[in-house]
Design an enzyme around this catalytic site. Structure first.
Site, PDB file in Angstrom:
ATOM      1  N   CYS A 382       0.927  -1.372   0.018  1.00  0.00           N
ATOM      2  CA  CYS A 382       0.340  -0.181  -0.445  1.00  0.00           C
ATOM      3  C   CYS A 382       0.382   1.248   0.088  1.00  0.00           C
ATOM      4  O   CYS A 382       1.879   2.190  -0.905  1.00  0.00           O
ATOM      5  CB  CYS A 382      -0.964  -0.183   1.230  1.00  0.00           C
ATOM      6  SG  CYS A 382      -1.691   0.851   0.830  1.00  0.00           S
ATOM      7  N   HIS A 508      -3.385  -5.043   0.693  1.00  0.00           N
ATOM      8  CA  HIS A 508      -2.872  -5.306   1.664  1.00  0.00           C
ATOM      9  C   HIS A 508      -3.144  -7.041   1.480  1.00  0.00           C
ATOM     10  O   HIS A 508      -4.385  -7.728   2.063  1.00  0.00           O
ATOM     11  CB  HIS A 508      -3.973  -5.254   3.249  1.00  0.00           C
ATOM     12  CG  HIS A 508      -3.692  -3.901   3.198  1.00  0.00           C
ATOM     13  ND1 HIS A 508      -2.892  -3.074   3.915  1.00  0.00           N
ATOM     14  CD2 HIS A 508      -3.908  -2.620   2.889  1.00  0.00           C
ATOM     15  CE1 HIS A 508      -2.889  -2.177   3.977  1.00  0.00           C
ATOM     16  NE2 HIS A 508      -3.781  -1.404   3.067  1.00  0.00           N
ATOM     17  N   GLU A 510      -1.656  -8.830   3.436  1.00  0.00           N
ATOM     18  CA  GLU A 510      -2.004 -10.080   4.796  1.00  0.00           C
ATOM     19  C   GLU A 510      -2.715 -10.151   5.306  1.00  0.00           C
ATOM     20  O   GLU A 510      -3.084 -10.982   6.144  1.00  0.00           O
ATOM     21  CB  GLU A 510      -0.583  -8.759   5.732  1.00  0.00           C
ATOM     22  CG  GLU A 510      -1.776  -7.677   6.471  1.00  0.00           C
ATOM     23  CD  GLU A 510      -1.352  -6.318   5.350  1.00  0.00           C
ATOM     24  OE1 GLU A 510      -1.330  -6.577   4.085  1.00  0.00           O
ATOM     25  OE2 GLU A 510      -1.653  -4.747   5.561  1.00  0.00           O
TER      26      GLU A 510
HETATM   27  N1  GLN Z   1      -2.146   6.985   2.724  1.00  0.00           N
HETATM   28  C1  GLN Z   1      -2.057   6.033   1.324  1.00  0.00           C
HETATM   29  C2  GLN Z   1      -3.405   6.316   0.975  1.00  0.00           C
HETATM   30  O1  GLN Z   1      -4.750   6.322   1.833  1.00  0.00           O
HETATM   31  C3  GLN Z   1      -1.934   4.244   1.852  1.00  0.00           C
HETATM   32  C4  GLN Z   1      -2.803   3.664   2.585  1.00  0.00           C
HETATM   33  C5  GLN Z   1      -2.195   2.383   3.189  1.00  0.00           C
HETATM   34  O2  GLN Z   1      -1.064   2.376   2.931  1.00  0.00           O
HETATM   35  N2  GLN Z   1      -3.630   1.434   3.831  1.00  0.00           N
HETATM   36  O3  GLN Z   1      -3.449   5.577  -0.291  1.00  0.00           O
END
Ligand code: GLN
Length: 533
Positions: A382, A508, A510
């Protein structure tokens, strides 16, 4: 007809109530029953999505896009079932729904009250979970500790449910603490007696006690608890401090709690099939190797902020009989003039997980550059992917001011930018791009090699995106965009084929890793780190 198991907690928080609930669910599933899980959280946020990870730990995301407490991650990892919106009930959700109904006129004529309006709303959520999941058994964990002012509406609802449905359809499991007093060399029952009394005062009679204890309790102790708490002695189960949470189900199973619950429900006691789980414990306890992986993040002082990431690394470690040692690196500390070689001296793989906001960003970028230039296996998740792209744009493509508009709204080269449909959003809560989206994977890539299929679904939680205007330039310089969401043209996976193992994803992974089935991206990353000797 669905049966309901409620898991409450007494004496102190942090007893492992969630692990007990998950273990029960795992055991009942192993006995052939369809199980579903749910958690009540007494706080007034609608969901934990707006909370600080350092206070609250990680936000777990279900496939249907519900932001939840990290307990749901435990549930999914133990029972290997996908949970959903009906699994996460907060006071915030309950009260706002009741108030909305009041305004809509649904209670016209009535004075809206805690009993019955709030309690009915909670009750409906319990039965909804049973109806929609079609589970044989729903297990509901009640957050907080019995006696908390905050959770009283939930406890009152359970009292009503126990009265309405009776012991053939509901079982109450109270988890509690048996402290050990060093001076007198004794295990003490009084706090447990008191917390059961608290429950009884609220009209609930627990059927089972799960006692967290540093070592096995005695028959005499159980007899005493039985007498004072009106619970049959055989229904009092020890939950001895475990080296590893995954051992808990087997410990509870040895004492027959799953069988006793089924007996209470008058359900057939099928043989428990725990082969997979026993194999896992066997592997976990006989790890032959070790590998150090650096986790670079800004919430590292609370390890729970990265719970699913660390679990996923461990799952892959179990597969390769390797213990994962995490080198916790505070990204902000890398922003000073530090010796990266020294910090990553024993590190064989670097992971940069998700995050929000400006703080520590440049430190993470430094770590990514270090991984890229030194051919150290890298996995970005992410925010980790967004920063990997920024780092590559700055250092390899020479766009020196490349940035994300999350950190610099006016930046001239917004390599990472808001999606257009996000620009109009005002509310912060629940408005990220959440839950499952498709990702089409290019053949002959690392991603394809990992997943072995060209269409996957992964869970998301982000607002910003790779800006496709820069795609050609980055591609020319050697970055591959190996995963894309075709419906919206959003980039999902990037990689650097010249590197030993450099891959990052916008989603994600995970959240989908399981102890007996590591996620493909973690599997290959851990394997590459192990091979990087
Ligand atoms: N801050 C980034 C976004 O909002 C990444 C978010 C995250 O890592 N979950 O896109």
């Amino acid at each position: 007809m669905t049966k309901y198991v409620f898991v409450t907690g007494g004496v102190v928080s942090g007893l492992g109530k969630g692990i007990t609930a998950s273990s029960l669910a795992l055991l009942l599933k192993a006995r052939g029953y369809k199980v579903f899980m749910q958690k009540f959280d007494p706080y007034f946020n609608i969901d934990p999505g707006t909370m600080n990870p350092i206070q609250h730990g990680e936000v777990f995301v279900t496939y249907d896009g519900c932001e939840t407490d990290l307990d749901l991650g435990h549930y999914e990892r133990f029972i290997d079932e996908e949970l959903n919106y009906t699994s996460n009930i907060t006071s915030g959700k309950i009260y706002s729904s009741v108030i909305e109904k009041e305004r809509h006129g649904d209670y016209l004529g009535a004075t809206v009250q805690l009993v019955p309006h709030i309690t009915n709303e909670i009750k409906n959520k319990v039965y909804e979970a049973g109806l929609t999941s079609k589970a044989d058994i729903v297990i509901t964990e009640i957050g907080g500790t019995v006696g908390d002012i905050e959770s009283q509406a939930f406890i009152e609802t359970l009292r009503q449910i126990q009265y309405e449905k009776g012991p053939l359809e509901t079982a109450f499991v109270h988890t509690t603490l048996i402290p050990y007093i060093v001076g007198s060399n004794e295990l003490k029952t009084k706090p447990t007696q008191n917390s059961v009394k608290d429950l009884q005062n609220m009209g609930i009679r627990p059927n089972f006690l799960v006692c967290r204890t540093p070592f096995e309790t005695t028959d005499t102790l159980k007899e005493k608890l039985s007498l004072f708490c009106s619970i049959p002695k055989e229904n009092i189960i020890d939950c001895i401090d475990a080296k590893n949470i995954y051992e808990v189900p087997l410990n509870l199973h040895k004492q027959g709690i799953d069988e006793l619950i089924l007996k209470q429900f008058n359900l057939p006691i099928n043989k428990a099939n725990l082969k997979n789980w026993e194999d896992l414990i066997e592997r976990m306890e006989n790890l032959k190797d070790e590998v150090e992986i650096a986790l670079v993040g800004k919430y590292v002082e609370l390890h729970d902020a990265y719970l699913s990431v660390v679990e996923s690394l461990r799952h892959a470690g179990y597969k390769y009989h390797t213990k994962i040692n995490i080198n916790w690196v505070n990204s902000e500390s890398l922003e000073k003039n530090v010796n990266l070689k020294e910090i990553f001296k024993n590190t064989k793989g670097i992971i940069v997980p998700g995050g929000f906001g400006n703080r520590g960003i440049e430190g993470k970028i430094k770590a990514i550059k270090y991984a890229r230039e030194n051919n150290i296996p890298f996995l970005g998740i992410c925010l980790g992917m967004q920063l990997a792209v920024i780092e590559f744009a700055r250092d390899v493509c020479k766009i020196e001011d490349a940035n994300s508009t999350e950190f610099d709204q006016l930046c001239k080269n917004p390599i990472i930018d808001l999606m257009s449909d996000q620009k109009a959003i005002i509310n912060m809560g629940g408005t990220l791009r959440l839950g499952n989206y498709n990702c089409r994977i290019k053949k002959n890539t690392l991603a394809y090699n990992d997943y072995k299929t060209d269409l996957i679904k992964e869970r998301h939680r982000h607002r910003y995106e790779f800006n496709n205007k820069y795609m050609d330039l980055l591609e020319k310089n050697g970055m591959i965009f190996s995963g894309i969401n075709e419906e919206s043209n959003l980039i999902e996976i990037i990689e650097l084929p010249k590197h030993k193992h450099f891959i990052a994803c916008q989603f994600h992974p995970e959240f989908k890793s399981r102890p007996t089935r590591p996620h493909p991206l973690f599997d290959s990353f851990v394997k590459a780190s192990i091979d990087n000797k």
